[in-house]
Design a protein around this motif. Structure first.
Motif, PDB file in Angstrom:
ATOM      1  N   ARG A  21      -1.158  17.261  -9.096  1.00  0.00           N
ATOM      2  CA  ARG A  21       0.208  17.303  -8.572  1.00  0.00           C
ATOM      3  C   ARG A  21       0.396  16.206  -7.540  1.00  0.00           C
ATOM      4  O   ARG A  21       1.434  15.579  -7.424  1.00  0.00           O
ATOM      5  N   PHE A  22      -0.656  16.051  -6.727  1.00  0.00           N
ATOM      6  CA  PHE A  22      -0.580  15.108  -5.612  1.00  0.00           C
ATOM      7  C   PHE A  22      -2.005  14.668  -5.311  1.00  0.00           C
ATOM      8  O   PHE A  22      -2.843  15.486  -4.948  1.00  0.00           O
ATOM      9  N   ALA A  75      -0.965   2.901  -7.347  1.00  0.00           N
ATOM     10  CA  ALA A  75       0.431   2.619  -7.696  1.00  0.00           C
ATOM     11  C   ALA A  75       0.690   2.986  -9.150  1.00  0.00           C
ATOM     12  O   ALA A  75       1.694   3.628  -9.478  1.00  0.00           O
ATOM     13  N   LEU A 102      -1.493   8.650  -3.657  1.00  0.00           N
ATOM     14  CA  LEU A 102      -1.451   7.740  -2.520  1.00  0.00           C
ATOM     15  C   LEU A 102      -2.862   7.333  -2.115  1.00  0.00           C
ATOM     16  O   LEU A 102      -3.842   7.828  -2.674  1.00  0.00           O
ATOM     17  N   LYS A 133       2.189  12.057  -8.272  1.00  0.00           N
ATOM     18  CA  LYS A 133       2.253  11.447  -6.948  1.00  0.00           C
ATOM     19  C   LYS A 133       0.826  11.105  -6.539  1.00  0.00           C
ATOM     20  O   LYS A 133      -0.058  11.973  -6.573  1.00  0.00           O
ATOM     21  N   ILE A 165       0.852  -1.192   0.000  1.00  0.00           N
ATOM     22  CA  ILE A 165       0.000   0.000   0.000  1.00  0.00           C
ATOM     23  C   ILE A 165       0.885   1.238   0.000  1.00  0.00           C
ATOM     24  O   ILE A 165       1.858   1.316   0.728  1.00  0.00           O
ATOM     25  N   SER A 166       0.560   2.187  -0.873  1.00  0.00           N
ATOM     26  CA  SER A 166       1.341   3.423  -0.905  1.00  0.00           C
ATOM     27  C   SER A 166       0.523   4.524  -0.255  1.00  0.00           C
ATOM     28  O   SER A 166      -0.493   4.943  -0.791  1.00  0.00           O
ATOM     29  N   SER A 167       0.989   4.954   0.913  1.00  0.00           N
ATOM     30  CA  SER A 167       0.190   5.876   1.707  1.00  0.00           C
ATOM     31  C   SER A 167       1.060   6.972   2.310  1.00  0.00           C
ATOM     32  O   SER A 167       2.217   7.157   1.914  1.00  0.00           O
ATOM     33  N   ASN A 171       1.474   6.636  -9.964  1.00  0.00           N
ATOM     34  CA  ASN A 171       2.780   7.197  -9.641  1.00  0.00           C
ATOM     35  C   ASN A 171       3.727   7.224 -10.838  1.00  0.00           C
ATOM     36  O   ASN A 171       4.788   7.829 -10.772  1.00  0.00           O
ATOM     37  N   THR A 172       3.335   6.594 -11.920  1.00  0.00           N
ATOM     38  CA  THR A 172       4.101   6.747 -13.157  1.00  0.00           C
ATOM     39  C   THR A 172       3.954   8.177 -13.682  1.00  0.00           C
ATOM     40  O   THR A 172       4.844   8.705 -14.339  1.00  0.00           O
TER      41      THR A 172
END
Ligand code: SF4
Ligand SMILES: [Zn+2]
Lengths: 462, 568
Positions: A247-248, A275, A284, A282, A132-134, A278-279
């Protein structure tokens, strides 16, 4: 009158830590500031005159008041005489009590499970599969310009989430607050959260997975059918482009994904989707955890035995197999022959068959309040309310640990969750014929404490 | 009062110049003393090796990213759970063990202290909760400051006094032990999905360079006279050709001396140098550059490294170097976890299989060993695996067997991918270490580098009574031809004594121990109000918690030991 500041709200996973609580000269809580209605209620009803303060043991079908020693002894007997006790709940208490619970579960060879099993357990299973990307919530305050709520309704369930962390709060790179951000809501229902969103997609019931799959195709510019999950292709492509162009970004998800068709598969693909992003930018993802310390229950279980929930100690070592070793499944199979329920209310929330099982076995309920669970218990021990009458750690939905504060003393004779569990455990050891270690002062003073002048500065009000 | 006499062991105690002499070690309560009374408990150590307790200077064993690793990898427990015992709790995990397991495994290997190498300040409370729950071993945690917004702002504005005060405040607030930098600037850049690959790449928006962050924090570290130097996880970790970045980083502090040379010699400890000694331009022509790095460390006596040996196992990588983990995930396509921390740092976790059949992994294995063997003074190079990044700490005995036996290395080299021998130098390095060297690399060296050289890592009078006794007779047995025996020896002590308490006998845990958490208070009891104002502004405007809820409360370091540096 005095005012306690920086108080942490013991209700939802938003874990607001800016609450102010007024306490009058009679040590009665008389007002709160900053809390939402739910949080305010939690504090204001804590000292209600009809709060039940005495342990009760079921005798002849009725719960009758007993002494604390009797209740502790009865609880220990229940656990020692059981072949496979279930120790369930733990999400509305602090980590110190959870640690005591882990030791007890191991000591009686029981199954230790927390409320993840009926909220974000599937999210945990997805993490096992894809990670998990957090981030912490402050990252969202300071950076997020795309906020996506999927299958959750913070306006009702986490009332201050949007104002404190995600949408309205101005941050370092988001100086203009809301106007720097785009809010997207995806939900099968037109929730209150959805009504305020900049963009709202309403997929057909049970087809979130397909929509996420379509978004992943759209990111790559792949071909899509005319519509997916009832959403027209153009809409999907538009949202996909927005997600890539931010941007995020952050995707918050709730039980609309974890507890609907697809369950952990939904979360698996939601994590994979972020995920992917993120290529390009950013992006999450974060689970909207419900109980204020359900995240902590997972954390404690993880560091003490390596698994987050649904851990079976029957064979002396931790076994983890959600679906088999989870509370709901154990009750569905009528496998538990005793239970200890603390800091959760399965009597109100579990399917009726499982509640029937709970009612049919010897069961200990530890809860500050009278609940549907306590009323079917064999023993009810009322406890102090963590965050109001007892201090200790809790983990916010983003796993930021905050120390819950003690605002007032608990009512006389009422023990804390941790004390109750530890006393039961000591009695269990006596009954098991084990040597009971002396009570050592866990809170020994440090060998050379910092000068107190500095502590004053440290505690300076913000 | 309790007394123990460890009799007739072969003692290896580099700090006191004792190299294998047969000696008695006397213990009263928690200290080593001159002599004990005749009623002391006697441990017969004849025919055994006696050393101070081992010290791990760099491992990831407690805290948020470790728990992410546990969560992400249930399979890590598949064949690695242990039952509860009379003295022990159950647990499990091979590369990311549970806290109880962590304490037991270290103690069985004769280690009495292990330091958590990366503590995100906002989550410091979590790290302390895990450390407080880890039995038997002393611990400290390194506070991550290399990507902190206020640190970068003070450095950019050249406000050195404020930086010093802020560093002291942060160590106090997090109950941390040292100033740790991980990919300085790069992890902040990762907030936007970017990175600082070289030490001259400016940090987006903050407009400082990693080189300035390294020098600035090193200077603050010495101004505060902290017990240990800064610890640096340098930029550009794990990439072919990164040895240039490493050499650039080394140059930054050439000739700089510690403020108090009595406590320690170094102004910087390079973490897991193995990962920073890579040649080639891609993974295809990847090769060792351990030699120039070792040369440079040999020249600069004011620097130390912990090696980060690759053990050729399946493991779990975890680091505050967020961009590196994302890169790794895109290389091996295994599951990826990321955890960015507001205003402070980042983190990532990815499983990794160091397969002996893959050329790159074999070369990494060789680079670690080369570094250790090419650095002249073992007091400058410490045994670590950057646990669990290059391998789990439970493999230290195997690493020691490689360091003590050239034959063991050559045998292993032979089993690796066929291109490995051409890309590495290990085959031509015949140096072997003896017990004295190993005691330097695992005891005396790390203790001195941590600024704890008087208290830990030796067996002289006044030292903490941390002692490891190993079943190995150096007079009758030969480590150079007996790697399996060495591995077995270092895996399970005959006795481990921690703080005067016998915690392990014949590999079995027999006590609940007396662990402590060591931290540094460099505040001198006061704080510059202007700095407090700056901190307060950050909390009011940008943090998601209040300033009053941020510092780690005393309850979490109940068994604490505070080091207060003196500033003349
Ligand atoms: S949002 Fe949740 S934590 Fe915050 S005050 Fe309301 S109930 Fe309490
Ligand atoms: Zn590391």
């Amino acid at each position: 009158m005095r005012t306690a500041t920086d108080v942490v709200c013991p209700f939802c996973g938003t874990l607001c830590d800016d609450i102010e609580v007024d306490v009058d000269d009679a040590e009665k809580i008389c007002a709160t500031r900053n809390a939402c209605i739910i949080g305010d209620n939690k504090f204001m009803t804590a000292q209600a005159p009809d709060r039940h303060l005495h342990p009760r043991i079921r005798r002849g079908g009725e719960l009758v008041e007993s002494t604390m020693d009797e209740a502790i002894n009865k609880a220990a007997e229940i656990l020692v005489n059981a072949k496979h006790p279930l120790l369930y709940g733990w999400s509305s208490t602090h980590c110190e009590a959870q640690e005591a619970g882990m030791a007890l579960a191991e000591g009686v060879g029981g199954t230790m499970d927390n409320t993840s099993v009926c909220c974000h357990g599937p999210s945990v299973l997805a993490i096992h599969t894809v990670g998990i990307s957090s981030c912490t919530l402050g990252e969202i305050i300071n950076r997020a310009d795309i906020v996506l709520y999927w299958g959750c309704n913070p306006v009702n369930a986490h009332p201050r989430h949007m104002s404190r962390y995600s949408l309205y709060k101005r941050g370092f790179f988001t100086e203009r607050g809301k106007s720097d951000r785009t809010e997207i809501v995806i939900d099968v229902r037109r929730t209150e959260t959805a009504q305020k969103a900049d963009i709202f997609l309403q997929p057909e019931q049970g087809r979130d997975y397909e929509l996420m799959n379509a978004l992943r195709v759209a990111f790559r510019g792949g071909p899509l059918p005319e519509s997916v999950a009832g959403i027209p292709r153009a809409e999907i492509e538009k949202v996909a482009q927005m997600l890539k162009d931010g941007r995020f970004g952050i995707l918050f998800f709730g039980m609309g994904l974890t507890m609907t068709r697809g369950k952990h598969r939904n979360i698996d693909i939601a994590i994979s989707l972020t995920a992917d992003l993120n290529t390009y930018t950013k992006f999450l993802i974060m689970a909207m955890r419900g109980h204020y310390n359900v995240a902590g229950a997972d954390q404690v279980s993880l560091w003490e035995c390596g698994f987050p929930y649904a851990v079976d100690f029957a064979r002396g070592f931790p076994r983890y197999n959600p679906g088999e070793s989870s509370a709901t499944d154990i009750l569905a199979r009528k496998e538990a022959d005793a239970a200890l329920i603390i800091a959760a209310d399965p009597g109100a929330h579990f399917p009726i068959d499982m509640v029937r099982t709970l009612a049919s076995i010897p069961m200990i309920a530890i809860d500050p309040h009278v609940t549907p669970t306590t009323e079917i218990a064999s023993v009810h021990i009322p406890s102090a309310i963590v965050g109001i009458e007892d201090a200790g750690s809790a983990y916010r939905m983003d796993n930021v640990p905050i120390r819950m504060r003690k605002v007032v003393e608990p009512p006389e004779g009422v023990l804390t969750d941790q004390e109750i569990i530890e006393r039961i455990h000591r009695r269990v050891m006596e009954l098991q014929g084990l040597e009971v270690p002396e009570v050592t002062a866990v809170k020994e003073p440090a060998e050379a404490l910092a000068p107190s002048a500095f502590d004053d500065i440290l505690q300076r009000a913000t | 009062m309790s007394e123990i006499l460890v009799k007739n062991g072969y003692v290896y105690d580099p700090k006191n110049g004792v190299n294998g002499d047969v000696m008695d070690i006397a213990i009263r309560d928690d200290k080593i003393v001159d002599a004990v009374s005749p009623t002391a408990k006697v441990i017969d150590a004849s025919g055994k090796v006696v050393m101070a307790g081992g010290i791990d200077i760099h491992a990831h064993i407690a805290g948020p990213k470790v728990n992410v690793g546990r969560n992400m990898r249930p399979e890590d427990k598949l064949f690695n759970t242990s039952k509860r015992g009379k003295m022990t709790r159950s647990g499990g995990g091979f590369s990311v063990p549970s806290v109880f397991e962590t304490g037991y495994v270290y103690s069985r290997m004769g280690y009495t202290q292990a330091n958590e190498a990366a503590m995100p300040p906002l989550l410091a409370r979590h790290t302390h909760e895990e450390m407080a729950d880890t039995p038997l071993i002393d611990q400290s945690a390194y506070t991550l400051l290399g990507n902190n917004w206020l640190v970068m702002e003070y450095i950019k504005r050249g406000e050195k006094d404020k930086l010093n005060a802020f560093v002291a405040w942060m160590l106090h607030a997090t109950k941390g032990y040292c100033v740790k930098l991980v990919n300085p600037g790069g992890s902040e850049a990762w907030g936007w999905g970017m990175n600082c690959v070289n030490i001259s790449d400016p940090v987006p928006y903050f407009d400082v360079m990693p080189s300035e962050i390294i020098s600035g924090l090193a200077e603050a570290n010495e101004a505060l006279n902290l017990p240990t130097s800064i610890h640096l996880h340098a930029n550009n970790l794990g990439h072919p050709g990164n040895y240039q970045t490493t050499l650039d980083s080394i140059k930054l502090l050439e000739g700089v001396l510690p403020r108090d040379g009595k406590i320690r010699d170094q102004v910087i400890n390079f973490a897991h140098m193995q990962f920073h000694s890579y040649g080639g331009t891609t993974w295809k022509d990847f090769e060792t550059e351990a030699q120039p790095i070792a040369d440079s460390i040999n020249k600069n006596k004011n620097m130390t490294v912990d090696v980060g040996f690759v053990t050729l196992d399946e493991t779990t990588t975890m680091t505050a170097d967020g961009p590196m983990e994302y890169y790794l995930h895109n290389t091996n396509h295994l599951k990826w976890a990321n955890a960015d921390i507001e205003l402070e740092t980042a983190a990532g976790v990815v499983p990794y299989i160091y397969s002996p059949k893959i050329s790159v992994c074999g070369i990494q294995w060789a680079i670690g060993l080369e570094l250790a063997l090419l650095i002249d003074d073992p007091m400058q190079a410490f045994i670590t695996t950057d646990h669990p990044n290059a391998g789990p700490f439970r493999r230290y005995p195997r690493i020691i067997s490689w360091l003590m036996s050239n034959q063991a290395r050559l045998d292993r080299l032979e089993t690796l991918h066929k291109v490995v021998p051409d890309r590495v130098a290990i085959g031509g390095i015949s140096r072997v270490f003896d017990f004295y060297d190993i005691a330097k690399m695992t005891r005396a060296g790390p203790a001195r580098a941590l600024g704890l050289g008087d208290m830990k890592g030796h067996l002289g009078v006044g030292a903490d009574a941390d002692v490891a006794i190993y079943n190995y007779n150096p007079k009758t047995m030969d480590p150079t031809t007996d790697p399996a025996g060495i591995e077995k020896t270092f895996k399970n002590t005959a006795y481990t004594i921690k703080g005067g308490d016998i915690v392990v006998i014949d590999g079995e845990v027999v006590s609940k121990g007396n662990k402590r958490t060591i931290w540094v208070d460099a505040t001198n009891g006061s704080m510059d109000p202007a700095v407090l104002d700056d901190i307060e502004k950050k909390f009011v405007r940008f943090y998601s918690v209040t300033m009053n809820n941020y510092p780690v409360q005393d309850e979490y370091v109940a068994r604490g030991l505070v080091v207060k540096p003196e500033v003349a």
